[in-house]
Design a protein around this motif. Structure first.
Motif, PDB file in Angstrom:
ATOM      1  N   GLY A   5       5.271   7.756  31.456  1.00 16.93           N
ATOM      2  CA  GLY A   5       5.965   8.454  30.236  1.00 16.93           C
ATOM      3  C   GLY A   5       7.144   7.937  29.713  1.00 16.93           C
ATOM      4  N   TYR A   6       7.550   8.693  28.503  1.00 19.42           N
ATOM      5  CA  TYR A   6       8.618   8.455  27.513  1.00 19.42           C
ATOM      6  C   TYR A   6      10.177   8.116  28.625  1.00 19.42           C
ATOM      7  CZ  TYR A   6      12.468   9.049  24.338  1.00 19.42           C
ATOM      8  OH  TYR A   6      13.464   8.758  23.713  1.00 19.42           O
ATOM      9  N   ALA A   7      10.659   6.838  28.320  1.00 19.50           N
ATOM     10  CA  ALA A   7      11.815   6.564  29.064  1.00 19.50           C
ATOM     11  C   ALA A   7      11.931   6.526  30.662  1.00 19.50           C
ATOM     12  CB  ALA A   7      12.956   7.437  28.591  1.00 19.50           C
ATOM     13  N   ALA A   8      10.427   6.396  31.074  1.00 18.91           N
ATOM     14  CA  ALA A   8      10.183   6.656  32.456  1.00 18.91           C
ATOM     15  C   ALA A   8      11.370   5.782  33.294  1.00 18.91           C
ATOM     16  CB  ALA A   8       9.059   6.137  32.942  1.00 18.91           C
ATOM     17  N   PHE A   9      11.533   4.565  33.002  1.00 20.02           N
ATOM     18  CA  PHE A   9      12.428   3.462  33.715  1.00 20.02           C
ATOM     19  C   PHE A   9      13.614   2.895  32.834  1.00 20.02           C
ATOM     20  CE2 PHE A   9       8.335   3.163  35.636  1.00 20.02           C
ATOM     21  CZ  PHE A   9       8.590   3.169  37.031  1.00 20.02           C
ATOM     22  N   GLU A  10      13.954   3.886  31.665  1.00 20.76           N
ATOM     23  CA  GLU A  10      14.965   3.358  30.838  1.00 20.76           C
ATOM     24  C   GLU A  10      16.306   3.338  31.415  1.00 20.76           C
ATOM     25  OE1 GLU A  10      16.963   4.690  26.687  1.00 20.76           O
ATOM     26  OE2 GLU A  10      15.770   6.201  27.881  1.00 20.76           O
ATOM     27  N   GLY A  11      16.927   2.393  31.314  1.00 20.59           N
ATOM     28  CA  GLY A  11      18.507   2.175  31.987  1.00 20.59           C
ATOM     29  C   GLY A  11      18.634   1.511  33.022  1.00 20.59           C
ATOM     30  N   CYS A  12      17.290   1.038  34.000  1.00 21.32           N
ATOM     31  CA  CYS A  12      16.939   0.374  35.155  1.00 21.32           C
ATOM     32  C   CYS A  12      17.233  -0.973  34.921  1.00 21.32           C
ATOM     33  CB  CYS A  12      15.852   0.672  35.771  1.00 21.32           C
ATOM     34  SG  CYS A  12      15.453   2.482  36.033  1.00 21.32           S
ATOM     35  N   ASN A  13      18.619  -1.561  34.563  1.00 18.83           N
ATOM     36  CA  ASN A  13      18.830  -2.714  34.368  1.00 18.83           C
ATOM     37  C   ASN A  13      18.557  -3.842  35.290  1.00 18.83           C
ATOM     38  OD1 ASN A  13      20.097  -1.479  32.085  1.00 18.83           O
ATOM     39  ND2 ASN A  13      22.092  -1.254  32.919  1.00 18.83           N
ATOM     40  N   ALA A  69      11.300   9.576  34.889  1.00 17.38           N
ATOM     41  CA  ALA A  69      11.179   9.624  36.151  1.00 17.38           C
ATOM     42  C   ALA A  69      12.037   8.923  37.017  1.00 17.38           C
ATOM     43  CB  ALA A  69       9.852   9.370  36.536  1.00 17.38           C
ATOM     44  N   PHE A  70      12.568   7.757  36.439  1.00 19.37           N
ATOM     45  CA  PHE A  70      13.408   6.774  36.995  1.00 19.37           C
ATOM     46  C   PHE A  70      14.711   6.397  36.136  1.00 19.37           C
ATOM     47  CE2 PHE A  70       9.313   6.393  39.336  1.00 19.37           C
ATOM     48  CZ  PHE A  70       9.924   6.505  40.550  1.00 19.37           C
ATOM     49  N   GLU A  71      14.566   7.182  35.028  1.00 22.28           N
ATOM     50  CA  GLU A  71      15.720   6.731  33.920  1.00 22.28           C
ATOM     51  C   GLU A  71      17.027   6.779  34.713  1.00 22.28           C
ATOM     52  OE1 GLU A  71      17.454   8.362  29.831  1.00 22.28           O
ATOM     53  OE2 GLU A  71      15.986   9.655  30.844  1.00 22.28           O
ATOM     54  N   GLY A  72      17.974   5.742  34.549  1.00 21.37           N
ATOM     55  CA  GLY A  72      19.064   5.500  34.822  1.00 21.37           C
ATOM     56  C   GLY A  72      19.363   5.063  36.329  1.00 21.37           C
ATOM     57  N   CYS A  73      18.284   4.814  37.127  1.00 24.23           N
ATOM     58  CA  CYS A  73      18.306   4.217  38.396  1.00 24.23           C
ATOM     59  C   CYS A  73      18.801   2.768  38.522  1.00 24.23           C
ATOM     60  CB  CYS A  73      16.878   4.376  39.010  1.00 24.23           C
ATOM     61  SG  CYS A  73      16.449   6.369  39.425  1.00 24.23           S
ATOM     62  N   GLU A  74      20.319   2.553  38.165  1.00 23.78           N
ATOM     63  CA  GLU A  74      20.549   1.192  37.762  1.00 23.78           C
ATOM     64  C   GLU A  74      20.498   0.428  38.803  1.00 23.78           C
ATOM     65  OE1 GLU A  74      24.513   3.714  38.560  1.00 23.78           O
ATOM     66  OE2 GLU A  74      22.941   3.772  36.764  1.00 23.78           O
ATOM     67  N   ASN A  75      20.342   0.780  40.246  1.00 26.07           N
ATOM     68  CA  ASN A  75      20.320  -0.095  41.288  1.00 26.07           C
ATOM     69  C   ASN A  75      18.851  -0.150  42.054  1.00 26.07           C
ATOM     70  OD1 ASN A  75      23.219  -0.455  41.789  1.00 26.07           O
ATOM     71  ND2 ASN A  75      23.365   1.459  42.234  1.00 26.07           N
ATOM     72  N   LEU A  76      17.934   0.248  41.228  1.00 26.42           N
ATOM     73  CA  LEU A  76      16.472   0.008  41.519  1.00 26.42           C
ATOM     74  C   LEU A  76      16.256  -1.379  41.136  1.00 26.42           C
ATOM     75  CD1 LEU A  76      14.110   1.357  42.878  1.00 26.42           C
ATOM     76  CD2 LEU A  76      13.437   1.923  40.506  1.00 26.42           C
ATOM     77  N   ALA A  77      15.806  -2.204  42.083  1.00 25.23           N
ATOM     78  CA  ALA A  77      15.799  -3.496  42.229  1.00 25.23           C
ATOM     79  C   ALA A  77      14.122  -4.005  41.700  1.00 25.23           C
ATOM     80  CB  ALA A  77      16.411  -4.397  43.244  1.00 25.23           C
ATOM     81  N   GLY A  78      13.234  -3.588  42.334  1.00 26.33           N
ATOM     82  CA  GLY A  78      11.972  -3.999  42.265  1.00 26.33           C
ATOM     83  C   GLY A  78      10.851  -2.903  42.370  1.00 26.33           C
ATOM     84  N   ILE A  79       9.844  -3.030  41.674  1.00 28.50           N
ATOM     85  CA  ILE A  79       8.986  -1.926  41.974  1.00 28.50           C
ATOM     86  C   ILE A  79       7.533  -2.403  41.694  1.00 28.50           C
ATOM     87  CG2 ILE A  79       9.371  -0.684  39.868  1.00 28.50           C
ATOM     88  CD1 ILE A  79       8.730   1.834  40.929  1.00 28.50           C
ATOM     89  N   LYS A  80       6.324  -2.192  42.276  1.00 27.08           N
ATOM     90  CA  LYS A  80       5.044  -2.402  41.925  1.00 27.08           C
ATOM     91  C   LYS A  80       4.224  -1.312  41.587  1.00 27.08           C
ATOM     92  CE  LYS A  80       0.761  -4.732  43.451  1.00 27.08           C
ATOM     93  NZ  LYS A  80       0.190  -5.252  44.548  1.00 27.08           N
ATOM     94  N   ILE A  81       3.771  -1.065  40.556  1.00 26.39           N
ATOM     95  CA  ILE A  81       3.025   0.067  40.075  1.00 26.39           C
ATOM     96  C   ILE A  81       1.537  -0.285  40.344  1.00 26.39           C
ATOM     97  CG2 ILE A  81       2.358   1.403  38.036  1.00 26.39           C
ATOM     98  CD1 ILE A  81       5.232   0.780  37.049  1.00 26.39           C
ATOM     99  N   PRO A  82       0.979   0.734  41.259  1.00 24.98           N
ATOM    100  CA  PRO A  82      -0.464   0.565  41.584  1.00 24.98           C
ATOM    101  C   PRO A  82      -1.420   0.328  40.437  1.00 24.98           C
ATOM    102  CG  PRO A  82       0.364   2.434  42.386  1.00 24.98           C
ATOM    103  CD  PRO A  82       1.495   1.804  41.751  1.00 24.98           C
TER     104      PRO A  82
END
Length: 95
Positions: free
Chosen positions: A57-65, A37-50
């Motif tokens: 899911g699989y690799a949902a945030f992969e590569g969000c360094n 869903a957010f794979e490769g969003c490398e500039n995403l800095a912070g997220i709160k999951i409710p």
């Protein structure tokens, strides 16, 4: 980006590769986050999951360094796919 109230799930590859995405607000009603869903969003800095999210899911945030994730739940209550947080800066479970 603010996901509208009433949305129950974030689909597979919904924001994949959106390098310009820097923040996102997930509303309480969301119960699942799809694969990549957010794979490769490398500039995403912070997220709160409710606390209502019970599936990531699989690799949902992969590569969000640069991403620091806070999950308002316990690891026992959320089904997490392989590589979901691969490469993320940090993941913190609140319960």
């Amino acid at each position: 980006v603010n996901i509208p109230e009433g949305v129950k799930s974030i689909g597979t590859s919904a924001f994949s590769g959106c390098s310009s995405l820097t923040s996102i607000k997930i509303p309480e009603g969301v119960t699942s986050i799809g694969g990549s869903a957010f794979e490769g969003c490398e500039n995403l800095a912070g997220i709160k999951i409710p606390k209502g999210v019970t599936s990531i899911g699989y690799a949902a945030f992969e590569g969000c360094n640069n991403l620091e994730i806070v999950i308002d739940n316990s690891e026992n209550n959320v089904q997490v796919g392989e590589l979901a947080f691969e490469g993320c800066k940090s993941v913190k479970w609140l319960k």
